[in-house]
Each structure stands twice: as structure tokens, then as C-alpha cells.
Design a protein around this motif. Sequence first.
Motif, PDB file in Angstrom:
ATOM      1  N   ASN A  53       0.561 -19.844  -1.732  1.00  0.00           N
ATOM      2  CA  ASN A  53       1.047 -18.467  -1.778  1.00  0.00           C
ATOM      3  C   ASN A  53       2.185 -18.331  -0.748  1.00  0.00           C
ATOM      4  O   ASN A  53       2.636 -19.313  -0.151  1.00  0.00           O
ATOM      5  CB  ASN A  53      -0.099 -17.473  -1.558  1.00  0.00           C
ATOM      6  CG  ASN A  53      -0.817 -17.695  -0.241  1.00  0.00           C
ATOM      7  OD1 ASN A  53      -0.282 -18.317   0.671  1.00  0.00           O
ATOM      8  ND2 ASN A  53      -2.022 -17.193  -0.151  1.00  0.00           N
ATOM      9  N   GLY A  54       2.614 -17.102  -0.514  1.00  0.00           N
ATOM     10  CA  GLY A  54       3.731 -16.902   0.396  1.00  0.00           C
ATOM     11  C   GLY A  54       3.440 -17.378   1.803  1.00  0.00           C
ATOM     12  O   GLY A  54       4.316 -17.933   2.481  1.00  0.00           O
ATOM     13  N   HIS A  55       2.207 -17.189   2.254  1.00  0.00           N
ATOM     14  CA  HIS A  55       1.854 -17.626   3.604  1.00  0.00           C
ATOM     15  C   HIS A  55       2.101 -19.119   3.801  1.00  0.00           C
ATOM     16  O   HIS A  55       2.479 -19.558   4.881  1.00  0.00           O
ATOM     17  CB  HIS A  55       0.380 -17.310   3.909  1.00  0.00           C
ATOM     18  CG  HIS A  55       0.117 -15.866   4.222  1.00  0.00           C
ATOM     19  ND1 HIS A  55       0.267 -14.859   3.305  1.00  0.00           N
ATOM     20  CD2 HIS A  55      -0.299 -15.277   5.377  1.00  0.00           C
ATOM     21  CE1 HIS A  55      -0.047 -13.703   3.869  1.00  0.00           C
ATOM     22  NE2 HIS A  55      -0.392 -13.922   5.124  1.00  0.00           N
TER      23      HIS A  55
ATOM     24  N   THR B 267       7.096  -5.317   2.410  1.00  0.00           N
ATOM     25  CA  THR B 267       6.290  -4.777   1.327  1.00  0.00           C
ATOM     26  C   THR B 267       5.317  -3.703   1.808  1.00  0.00           C
ATOM     27  O   THR B 267       4.809  -2.922   1.007  1.00  0.00           O
ATOM     28  CB  THR B 267       5.536  -5.939   0.664  1.00  0.00           C
ATOM     29  OG1 THR B 267       6.438  -7.045   0.612  1.00  0.00           O
ATOM     30  CG2 THR B 267       5.090  -5.617  -0.729  1.00  0.00           C
TER      31      THR B 267
ATOM     32  N   ASP C 169      12.556 -13.865   4.585  1.00  0.00           N
ATOM     33  CA  ASP C 169      11.447 -13.747   3.639  1.00  0.00           C
ATOM     34  C   ASP C 169      11.891 -12.832   2.503  1.00  0.00           C
ATOM     35  O   ASP C 169      12.121 -11.640   2.716  1.00  0.00           O
ATOM     36  CB  ASP C 169      10.241 -13.162   4.402  1.00  0.00           C
ATOM     37  CG  ASP C 169       9.066 -12.809   3.490  1.00  0.00           C
ATOM     38  OD1 ASP C 169       9.261 -12.668   2.278  1.00  0.00           O
ATOM     39  OD2 ASP C 169       7.948 -12.637   4.025  1.00  0.00           O
TER      40      ASP C 169
ATOM     41  N   GLN D 102       4.701 -14.626  -7.511  1.00  0.00           N
ATOM     42  CA  GLN D 102       3.952 -13.519  -8.107  1.00  0.00           C
ATOM     43  C   GLN D 102       4.574 -12.138  -7.962  1.00  0.00           C
ATOM     44  O   GLN D 102       3.905 -11.144  -8.157  1.00  0.00           O
ATOM     45  CB  GLN D 102       2.540 -13.488  -7.513  1.00  0.00           C
ATOM     46  CG  GLN D 102       2.405 -12.874  -6.121  1.00  0.00           C
ATOM     47  CD  GLN D 102       2.596 -13.859  -4.992  1.00  0.00           C
ATOM     48  OE1 GLN D 102       3.302 -14.835  -5.144  1.00  0.00           O
ATOM     49  NE2 GLN D 102       1.987 -13.603  -3.845  1.00  0.00           N
ATOM     50  N   LYS D 103       5.857 -12.087  -7.631  1.00  0.00           N
ATOM     51  CA  LYS D 103       6.462 -10.759  -7.490  1.00  0.00           C
ATOM     52  C   LYS D 103       7.628 -10.660  -8.477  1.00  0.00           C
ATOM     53  O   LYS D 103       7.396 -10.592  -9.674  1.00  0.00           O
ATOM     54  CB  LYS D 103       6.790 -10.507  -6.029  1.00  0.00           C
ATOM     55  CG  LYS D 103       5.460 -10.469  -5.255  1.00  0.00           C
ATOM     56  CD  LYS D 103       5.550 -10.205  -3.800  1.00  0.00           C
ATOM     57  CE  LYS D 103       4.146 -10.328  -3.199  1.00  0.00           C
ATOM     58  NZ  LYS D 103       4.117 -10.138  -1.762  1.00  0.00           N
TER      59      LYS D 103
HETATM   60  C1  PLP Z   1       3.604 -10.776  -0.670  1.00  0.00           C
HETATM   61  C2  PLP Z   1       4.383 -11.049   0.540  1.00  0.00           C
HETATM   62  C3  PLP Z   1       4.074 -12.094   1.427  1.00  0.00           C
HETATM   63  C4  PLP Z   1       2.854 -12.922   1.341  1.00  0.00           C
HETATM   64  O1  PLP Z   1       2.660 -13.527   0.165  1.00  0.00           O
HETATM   65  P1  PLP Z   1       1.213 -14.135  -0.163  1.00  0.00           P
HETATM   66  O2  PLP Z   1       1.476 -14.772  -1.483  1.00  0.00           O
HETATM   67  O3  PLP Z   1       0.264 -12.993  -0.228  1.00  0.00           O
HETATM   68  O4  PLP Z   1       0.871 -15.103   0.888  1.00  0.00           O
HETATM   69  C5  PLP Z   1       4.922 -12.312   2.470  1.00  0.00           C
HETATM   70  N1  PLP Z   1       5.989 -11.554   2.696  1.00  0.00           N
HETATM   71  C6  PLP Z   1       6.291 -10.518   1.895  1.00  0.00           C
HETATM   72  C7  PLP Z   1       7.506  -9.696   2.195  1.00  0.00           C
HETATM   73  C8  PLP Z   1       5.498 -10.230   0.798  1.00  0.00           C
HETATM   74  O5  PLP Z   1       5.789  -9.191   0.011  1.00  0.00           O
END
Ligand code: PLP
Length: 398
Positions: free
Chosen positions: A65-67, A145, A172, A197-198
Motif C-alpha cells: 500500500n502507500g505506506h 487526504t 506524496d 487505489q485512488k
Molecule cells: C491514502 C494515502 C496514503 C496511504 O496509503 P495507504 O495505501 O493507506 O498506505 C498516503 N498518503 C496519502 C496522501 C494518501 O491519500
Amino acid sequence: MSLGFGRHYLAIPGPSVMPDRVLQAMHQAAPNIYEGALHEMVDGIIPDLKKVAKTSGEVAIYIANGHGTWEAALTNTLSRGDRVLALATGRFVVFWAIMAERLGIEVDLIDFGKSSSIDLNQVEDKLNADHEKSYQAVLVVQTDTASSVRNDIEALSECIRSTGHPALLMVDCMASLACDRFEMDSWGVDLMVAGSQKGLMTPPGLGFMYFNHRVIEARKRADLVTPYWDFLPRINPEVFYEYFYGTAPTHHLFGLREALNMIFEEGLDQIWARHAKLSQAIWSAFESWGEGSSIRLNIKEPQQRSHSVTSASMDPPHATELRRWTEHKAGVTLGIGLGMADPSDPAYHGFFRVAHMGHVNAHMTLGMLSVIDAGLKALNIPHGDGALEAASRIVSSA
Ligand SMILES: *Cc1c(COP(=O)(O)O)cnc(C)c1O
């Protein structure tokens, strides 16, 4: 009674709505991972991912995931004891900074609060005061977010350059890639992280790290590099499995391929314009609801507002009541307020968010706003008139 049966709309800022085409692309038997179509598909996905970020640099794909990409960004470029400057405009850079500290990196954090974007004067002062040029990187989000702040990354990059400071600019774009304008190379961004996922409309589970030659240089000095997160084999695989340092995420890749097809069919300029227009419709509805009531957009300045998520508030506990109503009575799930108040604090129930990222169009947006309007009426939550009219006027001007 509930009117919630029918197609549900998940209007939270990730995971976003997955297009039927993406879901159908994933619905197939496991492919041969040793040769053939899968390899060709991945060879085509890499340049297309670069096009989305407007870069001719590199992109590494992680099954994360993003982390995970946050950790990849830090460990590939930094050493224990290095210093970074973190620019917080909500929650997400704070989380990234906490991760950096846990890795043994020294973090200098400027907190710009939860409802405005970064102040370049403060950044400039901080960089000019760093006579030893000890900051190795500047960490920032394009869209936070939680707060729905949007930062001007191009201006930040110019600001850093004008000081002559060599710190890497790490951005980010998790919540903004393929929603808001982002031009990695022409803006001078060194490293950017994003997730599937966004704006990319694919299930959570793929992370992307984009970077340039300065980052490749930094990696040579970094002592935090680990085998799994190392980007080097991923961008220059001798054998296919090195793209992913193991088994390819086959079905995520099928979905991503179709999502990228959809992105190029529509065109990035059109995608950015669609997100901007739908955002304006949402803001205008909130401004009308806010007349003579407690309903407020979190960000006052329109230029500082994200085009993919909108944070708002009203007297508690109305926001939580409204979210429950829209979900159970009308089939629309809105986002919780994130990081604005502790969940144990009654104020928490005054915050909520609506997402408008990725696969969203006028009817989804106007429908979501109508459902909020109905919920405000059903729950007797004070609100101004004319919200739907205002939103529809914006959409009609498209
Ligand atoms: C969703 C998001 C993350 C984290 O993403 P995960 O997939 O939940 O780990 C990090 N930074 C921003 C700006 C986000 O919107």
C-alpha cells in the motif's frame, strides 16, 4: 424505510470506485508467470505509468500500500542520522515523518496547521538557515487526504531551487495522481510516491515510486537500503521476477492495465479538468449549505483545495449522523473526518469527507450531493438553501 438498495457508492478517499472494466479485466484465470503475455503487459505498463506522472525517469512497482512506498522512498535514499525537512499540512506528512524517525532519521517538521497549504516563505527561511546543507530531503504531499489541502508543488520546487539547497524533493501524490495536474519532470520533482487505489482506480495493493537520476545517486550513499525495498533490481530486472522481487501481482496488474487504458482514452488534461469541475460543484453546494448554518468547507482558499477529496465540518454530532443516514438510507458511504479530532472527543462527530477521485462523473457527484441534501433535511440539520441548484449550475457550465 431504506432506499439504499441498488448500486452502492463508496465516496471515501480510497479505495476509490473501481470501474467495471477494471473488475472484469481482473476476472480471469492465473496466467503463466514465466513467459508470454504477462511479461509483455508489464513491459507496456512501465512506460504508461511514467506518462501518467509526466516523467521520463524511473518507476519501481511494489506489492504494497502507500505506506510501503513511504518506506521505500526513505530507505533507498537516506542513512541513519540523516536530516529531512517535513512540511505538514494535515496528517499524511506527519505519518511519513514518524516512519522516518523510527528508521533513525532526524526530522525537522514545520506544521502549517490543518486548513492551509505550505507557506513558501517559511520553507525558504528554513532552507537558508541550513548553512551546512544538512537536509537530505524535503517531504511533502500534493493533496493531504485528511485536511483536503492541495499544495503547489511546482512553486515549492522553484522555492527550493532558488535557495540553491540540494535537498531531494519527495512528493506524496497518493491522493492526487491522475486527479490533479502533476508534471514530475517539468516541475523538478526528484521522487514521487503513489498507490493503486485512488486516482488509478485499481484495488489497494500496488505502490509506485517514481524517481530521477539524483535519487539513483543518493541510493549509492544510503545505508538504509534493504534487499526487498531496493529499487535497483526493480527498474533494471535481469529476470522478470525482479520487477516485483518475487511473484508478480498478476491480477492487480490486469486491473491496472485496464485502468491505464481508460486514463489514456479520456486523456490526462480532460481527467484533470473533470476533477476540477466536479470539485467546484461540490464546493458550491457546501457553500450554499453553509449559509446561516455551521456547515463549513475545511479549506477557505479555493486554490488550496484538493480536486479529489473535500473535508468539511458541521456542529457535532451531525456529521456522524449524516454519514450513517447516507449509508443506510441512500447507499452512499461518505468518509470519516481523519485527524481533525480524536475519535474519543465529541468534536470528532463534526467532521466528514467526500471523495471525488478517479472513476467519478457528474451524475455520481450530483447524486451524492442530493443524498447529502436529503440527509440534512431528514435529520433536521440546519443548512442553507440552493445547494443542488448551485452544483447543477456548475455542471451545466462544463
Ligand atoms: C491514502 C494515502 C496514503 C496511504 O496509503 P495507504 O495505501 O493507506 O498506505 C498516503 N498518503 C496519502 C496522501 C494518501 O491519500
